[in-house]
Design a protein around this motif. Structure first.
Motif, PDB file in Angstrom:
ATOM      1  N   HIS A 167      26.677  75.841 -52.606  1.00 46.32           N
ATOM      2  CA  HIS A 167      26.877  74.392 -52.757  1.00 46.32           C
ATOM      3  C   HIS A 167      25.878  73.848 -53.773  1.00 46.32           C
ATOM      4  CE1 HIS A 167      27.475  70.145 -51.906  1.00 46.32           C
ATOM      5  NE2 HIS A 167      26.172  70.031 -51.698  1.00 46.32           N
ATOM      6  N   ASP A 168      26.384  73.438 -54.916  1.00 51.52           N
ATOM      7  CA  ASP A 168      25.524  72.854 -55.949  1.00 51.52           C
ATOM      8  C   ASP A 168      26.386  71.951 -56.818  1.00 51.52           C
ATOM      9  OD1 ASP A 168      23.732  72.145 -57.886  1.00 51.52           O
ATOM     10  OD2 ASP A 168      23.109  74.189 -58.397  1.00 51.52           O
ATOM     11  N   LEU A 169      26.314  70.659 -56.560  1.00 55.90           N
ATOM     12  CA  LEU A 169      27.126  69.694 -57.304  1.00 55.90           C
ATOM     13  C   LEU A 169      26.299  68.898 -58.301  1.00 55.90           C
ATOM     14  CD1 LEU A 169      29.563  68.342 -54.551  1.00 55.90           C
ATOM     15  CD2 LEU A 169      29.937  70.142 -56.230  1.00 55.90           C
ATOM     16  N   ARG A 170      25.128  69.407 -58.650  1.00 55.50           N
ATOM     17  CA  ARG A 170      24.318  68.732 -59.659  1.00 55.50           C
ATOM     18  C   ARG A 170      25.083  68.657 -60.978  1.00 55.50           C
ATOM     19  NH1 ARG A 170      18.915  72.230 -59.164  1.00 55.50           N
ATOM     20  NH2 ARG A 170      20.566  73.816 -59.050  1.00 55.50           N
ATOM     21  N   GLY A 171      25.160  67.461 -61.534  1.00 57.72           N
ATOM     22  CA  GLY A 171      25.883  67.244 -62.783  1.00 57.72           C
ATOM     23  C   GLY A 171      27.375  67.041 -62.612  1.00 57.72           C
ATOM     24  N   ARG A 172      27.883  67.095 -61.383  1.00 59.29           N
ATOM     25  CA  ARG A 172      29.328  66.972 -61.156  1.00 59.29           C
ATOM     26  C   ARG A 172      29.700  65.773 -60.282  1.00 59.29           C
ATOM     27  NH1 ARG A 172      33.016  71.963 -60.296  1.00 59.29           N
ATOM     28  NH2 ARG A 172      34.359  70.356 -61.217  1.00 59.29           N
ATOM     29  N   LEU A 173      28.737  65.088 -59.729  1.00 57.86           N
ATOM     30  CA  LEU A 173      29.041  63.992 -58.811  1.00 57.86           C
ATOM     31  C   LEU A 173      29.819  62.870 -59.492  1.00 57.86           C
ATOM     32  CD1 LEU A 173      25.640  63.824 -56.921  1.00 57.86           C
ATOM     33  CD2 LEU A 173      27.800  64.719 -56.034  1.00 57.86           C
ATOM     34  N   GLY A 174      29.612  62.681 -60.795  1.00 63.15           N
ATOM     35  CA  GLY A 174      30.357  61.654 -61.523  1.00 63.15           C
ATOM     36  C   GLY A 174      31.841  61.927 -61.599  1.00 63.15           C
ATOM     37  N   GLU A 175      32.261  63.171 -61.293  1.00 64.06           N
ATOM     38  CA  GLU A 175      33.687  63.526 -61.300  1.00 64.06           C
ATOM     39  C   GLU A 175      34.396  63.107 -60.023  1.00 64.06           C
ATOM     40  OE1 GLU A 175      34.288  67.673 -62.340  1.00 64.06           O
ATOM     41  OE2 GLU A 175      32.347  67.709 -63.350  1.00 64.06           O
ATOM     42  N   ILE A 176      33.627  62.770 -58.979  1.00 62.41           N
ATOM     43  CA  ILE A 176      34.240  62.329 -57.725  1.00 62.41           C
ATOM     44  C   ILE A 176      34.762  60.906 -57.891  1.00 62.41           C
ATOM     45  CG2 ILE A 176      33.810  61.779 -55.301  1.00 62.41           C
ATOM     46  CD1 ILE A 176      31.740  64.007 -55.241  1.00 62.41           C
ATOM     47  N   ASP A 177      36.010  60.702 -57.572  1.00 64.38           N
ATOM     48  CA  ASP A 177      36.639  59.391 -57.708  1.00 64.38           C
ATOM     49  C   ASP A 177      36.727  58.741 -56.332  1.00 64.38           C
ATOM     50  OD1 ASP A 177      38.120  57.150 -58.248  1.00 64.38           O
ATOM     51  OD2 ASP A 177      39.743  58.199 -59.298  1.00 64.38           O
ATOM     52  N   ALA A 178      35.764  57.890 -56.021  1.00 63.73           N
ATOM     53  CA  ALA A 178      35.733  57.253 -54.708  1.00 63.73           C
ATOM     54  C   ALA A 178      36.814  56.199 -54.536  1.00 63.73           C
ATOM     55  CB  ALA A 178      34.355  56.637 -54.457  1.00 63.73           C
ATOM     56  N   ARG A 179      37.543  55.884 -55.599  1.00 66.67           N
ATOM     57  CA  ARG A 179      38.701  54.994 -55.448  1.00 66.67           C
ATOM     58  C   ARG A 179      39.857  55.753 -54.811  1.00 66.67           C
ATOM     59  NH1 ARG A 179      39.167  53.261 -61.585  1.00 66.67           N
ATOM     60  NH2 ARG A 179      38.845  55.527 -61.654  1.00 66.67           N
ATOM     61  N   ARG A 180      39.995  57.022 -55.133  1.00 65.77           N
ATOM     62  CA  ARG A 180      41.044  57.854 -54.529  1.00 65.77           C
ATOM     63  C   ARG A 180      40.628  58.365 -53.161  1.00 65.77           C
ATOM     64  NH1 ARG A 180      41.762  62.395 -58.844  1.00 65.77           N
ATOM     65  NH2 ARG A 180      43.441  63.110 -57.474  1.00 65.77           N
ATOM     66  N   CYS A 181      39.339  58.712 -53.031  1.00 57.76           N
ATOM     67  CA  CYS A 181      38.816  59.253 -51.778  1.00 57.76           C
ATOM     68  C   CYS A 181      37.459  58.613 -51.520  1.00 57.76           C
ATOM     69  CB  CYS A 181      38.684  60.783 -51.889  1.00 57.76           C
ATOM     70  SG  CYS A 181      38.052  61.581 -50.395  1.00 57.76           S
ATOM     71  N   PRO A 182      37.418  57.510 -50.771  1.00 60.71           N
ATOM     72  CA  PRO A 182      36.144  56.832 -50.513  1.00 60.71           C
ATOM     73  C   PRO A 182      35.097  57.762 -49.911  1.00 60.71           C
ATOM     74  CG  PRO A 182      37.972  55.470 -49.808  1.00 60.71           C
ATOM     75  CD  PRO A 182      38.563  56.805 -50.164  1.00 60.71           C
TER      76      PRO A 182
ATOM     77  N   ALA B 171      35.837  65.954 -51.479  1.00 62.79           N
ATOM     78  CA  ALA B 171      36.070  64.730 -52.263  1.00 62.79           C
ATOM     79  C   ALA B 171      36.230  65.054 -53.742  1.00 62.79           C
ATOM     80  CB  ALA B 171      34.931  63.754 -52.058  1.00 62.79           C
ATOM     81  N   LEU B 172      35.503  66.058 -54.221  1.00 61.96           N
ATOM     82  CA  LEU B 172      35.590  66.453 -55.621  1.00 61.96           C
ATOM     83  C   LEU B 172      36.858  67.236 -55.916  1.00 61.96           C
ATOM     84  CD1 LEU B 172      34.403  66.846 -58.486  1.00 61.96           C
ATOM     85  CD2 LEU B 172      33.165  68.834 -57.581  1.00 61.96           C
ATOM     86  N   HIS B 173      37.165  68.229 -55.098  1.00 64.01           N
ATOM     87  CA  HIS B 173      38.236  69.174 -55.411  1.00 64.01           C
ATOM     88  C   HIS B 173      39.585  68.818 -54.790  1.00 64.01           C
ATOM     89  CE1 HIS B 173      35.516  72.002 -57.374  1.00 64.01           C
ATOM     90  NE2 HIS B 173      34.673  71.851 -56.369  1.00 64.01           N
ATOM     91  N   HIS B 174      39.590  68.057 -53.702  1.00 63.94           N
ATOM     92  CA  HIS B 174      40.854  67.749 -53.019  1.00 63.94           C
ATOM     93  C   HIS B 174      40.927  66.277 -52.611  1.00 63.94           C
ATOM     94  CE1 HIS B 174      41.759  72.060 -52.756  1.00 63.94           C
ATOM     95  NE2 HIS B 174      40.497  72.235 -52.405  1.00 63.94           N
ATOM     96  N   PRO B 175      40.715  65.351 -53.532  1.00 63.99           N
ATOM     97  CA  PRO B 175      40.658  63.930 -53.153  1.00 63.99           C
ATOM     98  C   PRO B 175      41.962  63.390 -52.580  1.00 63.99           C
ATOM     99  CG  PRO B 175      40.788  64.167 -55.537  1.00 63.99           C
ATOM    100  CD  PRO B 175      40.553  65.544 -54.987  1.00 63.99           C
ATOM    101  N   ASN B 176      43.088  63.966 -52.984  1.00 59.62           N
ATOM    102  CA  ASN B 176      44.371  63.444 -52.508  1.00 59.62           C
ATOM    103  C   ASN B 176      44.703  63.878 -51.081  1.00 59.62           C
ATOM    104  OD1 ASN B 176      44.870  62.174 -54.963  1.00 59.62           O
ATOM    105  ND2 ASN B 176      45.829  63.993 -55.838  1.00 59.62           N
ATOM    106  N   ARG B 177      43.940  64.829 -50.562  1.00 59.35           N
ATOM    107  CA  ARG B 177      44.224  65.327 -49.221  1.00 59.35           C
ATOM    108  C   ARG B 177      43.532  64.513 -48.126  1.00 59.35           C
ATOM    109  NH1 ARG B 177      46.573  70.380 -48.759  1.00 59.35           N
ATOM    110  NH2 ARG B 177      46.820  69.576 -46.635  1.00 59.35           N
TER     111      ARG B 177
END
Length: 282
Positions: free
Chosen positions: A205-220, A125-131
């Motif tokens: 796997h460590d997404l601490r501090g990066r979850l805000g970069e996930i765009d759930a509008r593009r990839c729920p 979801a973070l790195h490949h939301p368009n896929r």
């Protein structure tokens, strides 16, 4: 008369990071593609209940693969893999999933994974939301340290029994006894890959501090965790979902860390809600 399952198994050969893999997958259904990743050290048999659920497969093309080195998918064919220690990284894991989807010509599937499969769903979801048209991280969190341990393959212990015993306590006592023993049985077969899987789970796997970069509008993102999971407790999953703008959290009562195999009928109730949310957002 013999009772044949509608589920079909096939192999596909893919190239990932210059490595050639022959990957086994199970498939059934039609409609929106739903790609499923098993838990660490296990295989796609965990998803049999889902693959044979006519209510789901009427609208979803369910595809459950064996990650390389698991189940019927061998280690790489073009490398002397036994000379190196297996350590699964986030980058290779994501590349594997994308290469598999490309090989099957799957257009923007929903991706669902459990445990270390749930964690890689967050990575996708973070790195490949368009896929992907959405991800369902099951029993997942932003970080799960402390489980990459040498005693998973200690020479004085039966690694298969150690792995399976660890699995038993992660299941809910309300889950059917037959299904709990089957889940235990699956884990007696996958000990060789377990430690390498946990390198991704607990180290890479460590997404601490990066979850805000996930765009759930593009990839729920719809996250689900069972109340009996102490490995990834519900509060850890909920805290992860809260940090994702638009992220959704569903708590699954009376179920543990392996919901799809320890109690599929109960899991399916929650899964249908997750699928409904993703459908509404696409």
């Amino acid at each position: 008369m013999a009772k044949h399952s509608p589920v079909i198994g096939r192999y596909v050969t893919i190239d990932v990071d210059s490595l050639e893999y022959k990957v086994f997958y199970l498939r059934n259904g039609s409609g929106t593609p739903l790609v499923c990743q098993h838990t660490a050290g296990c295989h796609n048999h965990q998803w049999r209940g889902l693959l044979e659920d006519p209510e789901i497969t009427a609208n979803y093309d369910v595809i459950a693969y064996d990650l390389a080195r698991h189940g019927k998918s061998d280690p790489p064919l073009n490398k002397e893999w036994w000379k190196d220690e297996y350590r699964l990284t986030a980058e290779h894991y994501m590349n594997f999933i994308i290469a598999f989807c490309d090989a099957l010509e799957i257009d923007r599937p929903i991706f669902m994974g459990s445990s270390f499969g749930g964690n890689v769903a967050l990575q996708l979801a973070l790195h490949h939301p368009n896929r992907f048209r959405g991800v369902i991280p099951v029993e997942a969190a932003e970080h799960a340290p402390g489980f990459y341990l040498d005693w998973w393959r200690h020479p004085h212990a039966n690694a298969a029994q150690v792995c399976a015993s660890g699995v038993w306590d992660l299941m809910a006592p309300q889950s059917p006894e037959m299904d709990r023993w089957l889940t235990w049985h699956y884990y007696t077969q996958g000990a060789e890959a377990f430690k390498g899987d946990l390198f991704f789970y607990s180290v890479d796997h460590d997404l601490r501090g990066r979850l805000g970069e996930i765009d759930a509008r593009r990839c729920p993102v719809v996250m689900m965790t069972g109340t009996y999971d102490y490995l990834t407790p519900p509060e850890a999953t909920e805290a992860t979902a809260r940090q994702i703008p638009g992220g959704v959290y569903i708590e699954m009562e009376d179920i543990g860390h392996f919901p799809m195999s320890e109690n599929y009928p109960l899991f399916s109730v929650y899964l249908k809600e997750a699928l409904r949310i993703i459908a509404e957002r696409n």
